[in-house]
Design a protein around this motif. Structure first.
Motif, PDB file in Angstrom:
ATOM      1  N   LYS A   5       0.864  -1.286  -0.004  1.00 41.24           N
ATOM      2  CA  LYS A   5      -0.131   0.038  -0.177  1.00 41.24           C
ATOM      3  C   LYS A   5       1.003   1.328   0.175  1.00 41.24           C
ATOM      4  CE  LYS A   5      -3.809  -1.912   2.547  1.00 41.24           C
ATOM      5  NZ  LYS A   5      -4.415  -1.970   3.798  1.00 41.24           N
ATOM      6  N   ASP A  30     -10.168   0.379   7.743  1.00 30.55           N
ATOM      7  CA  ASP A  30      -9.708  -0.578   6.608  1.00 30.55           C
ATOM      8  C   ASP A  30     -10.320  -1.538   6.233  1.00 30.55           C
ATOM      9  OD1 ASP A  30      -7.829   1.412   6.882  1.00 30.55           O
ATOM     10  OD2 ASP A  30      -5.999   0.365   7.455  1.00 30.55           O
ATOM     11  N   SER A  31     -11.050  -2.412   7.201  1.00 28.56           N
ATOM     12  CA  SER A  31     -11.695  -3.734   7.067  1.00 28.56           C
ATOM     13  C   SER A  31     -13.219  -3.675   7.208  1.00 28.56           C
ATOM     14  CB  SER A  31     -10.751  -4.694   7.762  1.00 28.56           C
ATOM     15  OG  SER A  31     -11.004  -4.534   9.305  1.00 28.56           O
ATOM     16  N   ASN A  72      -9.591  -1.779   2.370  1.00 29.65           N
ATOM     17  CA  ASN A  72      -8.468  -2.665   1.596  1.00 29.65           C
ATOM     18  C   ASN A  72      -8.756  -3.028   0.436  1.00 29.65           C
ATOM     19  OD1 ASN A  72      -6.808  -2.282   4.332  1.00 29.65           O
ATOM     20  ND2 ASN A  72      -7.913  -3.954   5.396  1.00 29.65           N
ATOM     21  N   GLU A  76      -6.944  -2.791  -2.921  1.00 27.61           N
ATOM     22  CA  GLU A  76      -6.452  -3.784  -3.805  1.00 27.61           C
ATOM     23  C   GLU A  76      -6.908  -3.794  -5.470  1.00 27.61           C
ATOM     24  OE1 GLU A  76      -7.038  -7.617  -1.726  1.00 27.61           O
ATOM     25  OE2 GLU A  76      -6.057  -6.791  -0.026  1.00 27.61           O
TER      26      GLU A  76
END
Length: 86
Positions: A5, A30-31, A72, A76
């Motif tokens: 990242k 983030d998740s 996240n 990606e």
């Protein structure tokens, strides 16, 4: 291929997501699942995808949308489509 990242791009994506979800960037973890945690619907998902495409001048296939369920995963997908290699 593992994606490392870039904190600048990750934070830019956090700001995009926060703006679309009408939240402060600090509220987005983030998740956290966008649907469960922030009540995001598919229209908001499309808006996130569209803004990322516009900002980075990349094309993200609509088929990637289901994978973009948290910050996240958004990073990606964007990194893979943009070819980021940081």
């Amino acid at each position: 291929m593992e994606i490392t990242k870039s904190s600048q791009r990750f934070n830019e994506l956090r700001e995009i997501v926060a703006e679309v979800l009408e939240l402060e960037p600090g509220e987005i973890t983030d998740s956290a699942d966008f649907r469960e945690q922030y009540q995001a619907d598919s229209i908001r998902g499309i808006e996130i995808l569209s803004r990322i495409e516009k900002k980075y001048r990349i094309e993200i296939p609509q088929s990637e949308l289901p994978r973009m369920g948290n910050l996240n995963a958004v990073y990606e997908v964007a990194a893979r489509c943009a070819g980021w290699r940081e």
